[in-house]
Design an enzyme around this catalytic site. Sequence first.
Site, PDB file in Angstrom:
ATOM      1  N   LYS A 153       0.813  -1.199   0.000  1.00 44.18           N
ATOM      2  CA  LYS A 153       0.000   0.000   0.000  1.00 44.18           C
ATOM      3  C   LYS A 153       0.854   1.260   0.000  1.00 44.18           C
ATOM      4  CE  LYS A 153      -1.491   1.780   3.973  1.00 44.18           C
ATOM      5  NZ  LYS A 153      -0.480   2.416   4.823  1.00 44.18           N
TER       6      LYS A 153
ATOM      7  N   ASP B   8      -0.687  -6.452   2.674  1.00 46.71           N
ATOM      8  CA  ASP B   8      -1.145  -5.642   3.795  1.00 46.71           C
ATOM      9  C   ASP B   8      -0.321  -6.174   4.951  1.00 46.71           C
ATOM     10  OD1 ASP B   8      -2.450  -4.930   6.207  1.00 46.71           O
ATOM     11  OD2 ASP B   8      -4.160  -4.321   5.003  1.00 46.71           O
ATOM     12  N   HIS B   9       0.625  -5.390   5.438  1.00 49.25           N
ATOM     13  CA  HIS B   9       1.588  -5.987   6.368  1.00 49.25           C
ATOM     14  C   HIS B   9       0.927  -6.453   7.669  1.00 49.25           C
ATOM     15  CE1 HIS B   9       1.797  -2.033   8.345  1.00 49.25           C
ATOM     16  NE2 HIS B   9       2.313  -2.664   9.370  1.00 49.25           N
TER      17      HIS B   9
ATOM     18  N   LYS C  20       1.301 -10.325  10.501  1.00 52.85           N
ATOM     19  CA  LYS C  20       1.459 -10.423  11.962  1.00 52.85           C
ATOM     20  C   LYS C  20       0.861 -11.744  12.447  1.00 52.85           C
ATOM     21  CE  LYS C  20       1.072  -5.404  12.531  1.00 52.85           C
ATOM     22  NZ  LYS C  20       2.389  -4.931  12.913  1.00 52.85           N
TER      23      LYS C  20
ATOM     24  N   GLU D 215      -1.569   4.216  18.103  1.00 55.70           N
ATOM     25  CA  GLU D 215      -0.120   4.414  17.955  1.00 55.70           C
ATOM     26  C   GLU D 215       0.312   5.584  18.827  1.00 55.70           C
ATOM     27  OE1 GLU D 215       1.592   3.633  13.880  1.00 55.70           O
ATOM     28  OE2 GLU D 215      -0.293   4.628  13.380  1.00 55.70           O
TER      29      GLU D 215
ATOM     30  N   ASP E 219      -4.922   6.079   5.325  1.00 56.71           N
ATOM     31  CA  ASP E 219      -3.696   5.382   5.700  1.00 56.71           C
ATOM     32  C   ASP E 219      -3.989   4.036   6.382  1.00 56.71           C
ATOM     33  OD1 ASP E 219      -0.839   5.257   6.044  1.00 56.71           O
ATOM     34  OD2 ASP E 219      -1.080   5.833   8.149  1.00 56.71           O
TER      35      ASP E 219
ATOM     36  N   HIS F 164      -5.687  -1.941   6.741  1.00 57.32           N
ATOM     37  CA  HIS F 164      -5.447  -2.700   7.972  1.00 57.32           C
ATOM     38  C   HIS F 164      -6.728  -2.936   8.789  1.00 57.32           C
ATOM     39  CE1 HIS F 164      -1.482  -1.800   6.749  1.00 57.32           C
ATOM     40  NE2 HIS F 164      -1.333  -0.645   7.375  1.00 57.32           N
TER      41      HIS F 164
ATOM     42  N   LYS G 244      -2.886   8.531  15.699  1.00 56.38           N
ATOM     43  CA  LYS G 244      -1.483   8.766  16.060  1.00 56.38           C
ATOM     44  C   LYS G 244      -1.464   9.577  17.345  1.00 56.38           C
ATOM     45  CE  LYS G 244       0.489   7.870  11.750  1.00 56.38           C
ATOM     46  NZ  LYS G 244       1.150   6.571  11.761  1.00 56.38           N
TER      47      LYS G 244
END
Length: 508
Positions: free
Chosen positions: A164, A193-194, A198, A232, A251, A256, A356
């Site tokens: 992405k 999609d990282h 996980k 985060e 984002d 995610h 964030k």
Amino acid sequence: MARRKTEERRGQPADPCTLVIFGASGDLGKRKLFPALLNLKRGGLLRDELAVVGLATSEMTSEAFRERLTEDLRTFAPEDVDSDLWKWLAGRVSYTPGNFRSPEAYERLAEALKAAGEAHGTGGNVLFYLATPPEFFGDIADGIHAAGLAAEPPGSWRRLIIEKPFGHDHDSARELNARLRRAFEERQIYRIDHYLGKETVQNLMVFRFANGIFEPIWNRRYIDHVQITVAETVGVEQRGRYYEQAGALRDMVPNHLLQLLALTAMEPPSSFEAESVRDEKGKVLRAIQPLTPEEVLVRTVRGQYGPGTDPAHPAAAYRAESRVAPDSNTETYVALRLGVDNWRWADVPFYLRTGKRLPCQHTEVSIAFRRPPHRLFEGTEVGVMTPNVLVLHMQPDEGISLSFQAKVPGPVVRTGNVEMDFNYADYFGRTPSTGYETLLYDCMCGDATLFQRADSVEDGWSVVAPILDVWKALPPRTFPNYPAGSWGPREADELLARDGRAWRHITD
Ligand code: BG6
């Protein structure tokens, strides 16, 4: 080559191949990709028939590239690098300078592939990894195609990995998908999609479908609502230029958070083959109720952090970050209430939040169950009981906890909220991981289960499209509206309070 079933190949080394990293000198290579290759090798999952070709714009020899990587890995790799393993890998790394938009770069790449194939016996298998800014994705795919490198020689495979952002809205994602598919077939394209790399995210499926006790209660009859939190502590760091255009919604949500939602809400697939799993996830995404403009106003919340208020942890406002406009209206926080329109989930709200500069780094999916139907303890001290909550913790600590009511010892009938906790590390220890090992390995084995298909990317954008439209038409008037280090704007609490609910209290 035919896709092999997960069970058949687990534990076997991946196919021989040459990995081409476009943008090889960037952050992703040194922080994630090279350390992940080392971890895979340590686990016996890579063959000796492996080569890595780095391609980037800087003029450099292969030797200089290897030296630079040796230094970079010392600083940036998440774990200490084992020198024998690195020697093994470095001996397979070469470098080709090139401008991603120039045909010459691809001619040189073809030569480098030939040389790497001959030197390391990688056959014709090539994995192209685009670790570049997204504006190059289409050009690189075209360049590979035009040089004839996307075509699969008999008995070999060619695959493309991209990460992405897949476009910045529904239309641009469609255009990008169409362009990629002019160069490669869909089955050759692996969209990362990282989050799906996980462990605990993958465990969501195992947890649900390999345990008989949860599935019968995994529905509207027993579940009151679901909360998905990705919090985060970091701000935008050095990514102001990208983030100003993206914002928290683009984002994090279409990718995610919606992937987490899809894994939580999907029907059991008929097998763990990639297409079955991806079909079921797709059905959930398409069942998410599209928000009307009126609903956007009452079911979504956006926020932007101002300066921190704790003198012990000073933090600048978003508008004071580097490469951010001093009057920026970009959101750094978003909370949503979504519904999934199907038999299993009708009327069960899914609350999503991400931001964030929140008080702690924490990712979890929590399932709040309904209260018991008969309030046996009404009128006693036990009258108000907290419902059961099952929490799937994803980071930083990976585990599962279930809270329930227990009697506090003593003659007076009182209950206390207690927790059963399972912590991954206690049972399985810690395995060094960058989160990219499984993704690289799966791609080298041709297993696309954990990757996003074109339709799922586009479906994700369809979910957020009405929100993007309304937010664009009505710029925020109250930004900044939460101090750095807090749990986001007040409106996010009100979003749940209106439904008689509250966000789960999360602590470090
Ligand atoms: C990325 C976003 O996709 O995910 C970042 O662009 C975000 O803004 C990151 O910080 C979060 O990933 P993780 O693995 O640190 O939770």
